[in-house]
Design an enzyme around this catalytic site. Sequence first.
Site, short mmCIF file in Angstrom:
data_model
loop_
_atom_site.label_atom_id
_atom_site.label_comp_id
_atom_site.label_asym_id
_atom_site.label_seq_id
_atom_site.Cartn_x
_atom_site.Cartn_y
_atom_site.Cartn_z
CB CYS A 2 -0.91 0.01 1.22
SG CYS A 2 -2.02 1.43 1.28
CD GLU A 106 -0.97 -1.79 -5.27
OE1 GLU A 106 -0.08 -1.53 -6.12
OE2 GLU A 106 -0.71 -2.00 -4.08
#
Length: 233
Positions: A2, A106
């Site tokens: 993350c 992402e």
Amino acid sequence: MCGRFTITRRDGNSLAAELGVPADSFVDYRPRYNVAPTQNHFVVRMRYENREVIPATWGLIKSGSKDASMAAKTINARSETVDTRGAFRDAFQKRRCVVPADGFFEWTGPKTARHPIWFHREDSRLILFAGLYEAWQKEQGVWQTTFTILTTAANELLESYHDRMPVILADRDADDWMDPRAPDPHALKRLLVPARADLLTATPVSPDVNDVDNDSPDLLKPPGQMNLSLRSG
């Protein structure tokens, strides 16, 4: 992993209500559309029987560190080794928290043309990342709280983009995770698993997310629908 996330609630009062913390917890709150490593954010911890919000900087720095040189390398902690790795072991035992967000990014595509994907709940509810926090002394008498986000193996939705994803806790599990009096912290590792595949949805968004200086609602528009007001100022 993350490496960027969002918290887009319009006002601090509604955010406080969702998190179950005092209404005055977010006096200086503003929405964020591109939170990046080493930037300021906040975490939620348990203090006695209640949840408490504290400001914190993303990138865990151990107590006793001489500088912040490791911060960019400790934005994430692997759940499989969080209880044994020196950078995180003490915090795992005593200083567990949640990191509120409502989405994370992402990327897909070649290195020369990376396209961000925003993963978020279709019902727009908050996401509670499992985290750890530490406080270190930046200079004499000046303390700073820092945090990391735990990761686990990617679920079926994420695995096409990355082999890791942040650990997302259900609200009912968050208090157990944060409880500093947990008799056996290692038992809490049962919570550090991939989120079910239908919890999140994937939305392509503007490649301007790639620039950490950009922080605007326009970042979450589909590619090609941007305006010029990108900078957070």
